[in-house]
Design a protein around this motif. Structure first.
Motif, PDB file in Angstrom:
ATOM      1  N   CYS A  69      35.536 -13.177  26.311  1.00  0.00           N
ATOM      2  CA  CYS A  69      34.196 -12.681  25.993  1.00  0.00           C
ATOM      3  C   CYS A  69      33.471 -13.113  27.016  1.00  0.00           C
ATOM      4  CB  CYS A  69      33.742 -13.410  24.660  1.00  0.00           C
ATOM      5  SG  CYS A  69      34.580 -12.574  23.021  1.00  0.00           S
ATOM      6  N   ILE A  86      31.146  -8.679  18.420  1.00  0.00           N
ATOM      7  CA  ILE A  86      32.433  -8.693  18.851  1.00  0.00           C
ATOM      8  C   ILE A  86      33.364  -8.402  17.864  1.00  0.00           C
ATOM      9  CG2 ILE A  86      34.304 -10.447  19.566  1.00  0.00           C
ATOM     10  CD1 ILE A  86      31.977 -12.264  20.500  1.00  0.00           C
ATOM     11  N   SER A 349      41.764  -2.038  22.593  1.00  0.00           N
ATOM     12  CA  SER A 349      40.544  -2.845  22.837  1.00  0.00           C
ATOM     13  C   SER A 349      39.494  -1.837  22.207  1.00  0.00           C
ATOM     14  CB  SER A 349      40.361  -3.450  23.989  1.00  0.00           C
ATOM     15  OG  SER A 349      41.370  -4.201  24.222  1.00  0.00           O
ATOM     16  N   ALA A 353      36.957  -2.128  19.055  1.00  0.00           N
ATOM     17  CA  ALA A 353      35.313  -2.310  19.139  1.00  0.00           C
ATOM     18  C   ALA A 353      34.726  -1.249  18.365  1.00  0.00           C
ATOM     19  CB  ALA A 353      34.891  -2.068  20.847  1.00  0.00           C
TER      20      ALA A 353
END
Length: 385
Positions: A69, A86, A349, A353
């Motif tokens: 992150c 996140i 990913s 998200a």
């Protein structure tokens, strides 16, 4: 995202705006140290002191997620206060939906403490609680970014496990929505009920295992090991004689089934085979198991778009194209999601998200027709910063 291959964390910073394609601001990869990777592998099987070992591994994972992150914040040149949330998947150590559970170890509270950003985690358990497989969860996202107006497409993720998403033409989707308008409960997810998706079988999970044994490397770079061997049809037939391959969807799998013990049991009697021939046959197993599912469930598809770590293995892509040509869907091109504007290593990913964004908006993230859940559900639990 840290997946079945357990090599590290793929992260992405992305901005979502209604009516626009996701805008990628930065990406990052943070590898796992050998000790953490060994701890995660050990947790795939029952053992002593599991509760403490899992807790320690979860905290170590959270530390790697935090590093990822911070790399993303630096790469995107944004402050933590600009990040809404996140989305963190955690590391799957057991997946047993038939017993009513799936286990992704994680310490999202610690990650929120380290980053001072809201964390969305535990995406799969709500779908399982609703009677679903809890997997795959990416088809709804695939529909958002990869669907076409007038053709059926297949998105194939070659991670540790292979899975496919079948995307009917958007025009047909619109017609279906009109017919089912009186049954709609939520615009976002109900639009996608004709979409199908499921796990097909092993991909890198077995290829990596064999490469580690015989090359001493975590994976077969460029598929060169497999390319140096020859497919053994007798072994391939033995490998394909696994009931999972004949199951009807919805279905999902993982290391609980396809692991070193599964492979060794089927290699009995094939000890004389050269290691490279076994690797070539494992690549063929992945390709054939995917091609068979496409032939069964998407015979009209016009193209197959590959993402995941296997997209970087040209020999695996060639094997998939060859398997499709030998099936009833010959002539279908195989390419990576790069041609659709999304690098293969970004796809998963991006999907999580997107699922985190859906959770924050209290919108459904699952597709019941894919997972087998009783209905649409908001997926994930929020840990405030």
């Amino acid at each position: 995202m840290s997946g079945t291959s357990m090599d590290g964390v793929d992260g992405i910073a992305v901005e979502f705006r209604a009516g626009e394609a996701p805008r990628v601001l930065a990406d990052a990869f943070v590898g796992f140290a050998d000790g953490l990777r060994a701890a995660l592998f050990a947790l795939q099987q029952p053992g002593e002191n599991e509760i403490e070992r899992e807790a320690l591994a979860a905290s170590a994972l959270a530390a790697r997620y935090a590093v990822c992150c911070h790399e993303l914040l630096r790469g995107a040149n944004i402050a933590p206060t600009r990040v809404r949330a996140i989305g963190v998947h955690g590391q799957t150590v057991r997946h047993r939906p038939e017993k009513g559970y799936t286990r992704q170890i994680n310490n999202p509270a610690l990650l929120a403490e380290m980053t001072h950003i809201d964390v969305v985690a535990d995406f799969r358990s709500r779908d399982v609680a609703a009677g679903g497989q809890g997997a795959p969860l990416v088809p709804a996202f695939h529909a958002q970014v990869f669907g076409a107006q007038d053709e059926t497409r297949v998105v194939c993720n070659l991670g540790g496990i292979s899975n496919i998403t079948i995307l009917p033409p958007a025009r047909a989707q619109a017609e279906r929505r009109e017919k089912r308008a009186d049954e709609r409960t939520d615009g976002g997810a109900a639009d996608c009920q004709a979409i199908r998706g499921f796990d097909c079988g092993p991909a890198n999970v077995l290829l990596d295992e064999w490469a580690q044994r015989h090359l001493g490397t975590p994976y077969d770079e460029g598929g060169r090991f497999a390319a140096s061997g020859t497919v053994d049809q007798s072994l391939l037939n033995v490998l394909l004689d696994e009931p999972f391959f004949e199951q009807a969807p919805p279905k999902s799998t993982g290391r609980d089934l396809f692991n070193a013990q599964w492979l060794d049991a089927r290699l009995a009697g094939f000890e004389a085979l050269a290691p490279a021939d076994v690797q070539a046959t494992l690549a063929a197993l992945t390709a054939v198991s995917v091609a068979r599912e496409i032939e069964r469930h998407a015979p009209g598809c016009r193209a197959v778009y590959v993402c995941g770590g296997g997209a970087r293995n040209p020999e695996l892509l060639k094997a998939l194209e060859h398997a499709l040509d030998r099936s009833g869907v010959s002539g279908v091109p195989v390419m990576t999601t790069d041609v659709l504007g999304v690098p293969p290593h970004h796809v998963e990913s991006l999907a999580f998200a997107w699922l985190a964004m859906r959770c924050v908006e209290r919108a459904a993230g699952n597709l019941p027709a894919v997972t087998g859940a009783a209905g649409e559900r908001v997926l994930g639990a929020i840990y405030p910063r």
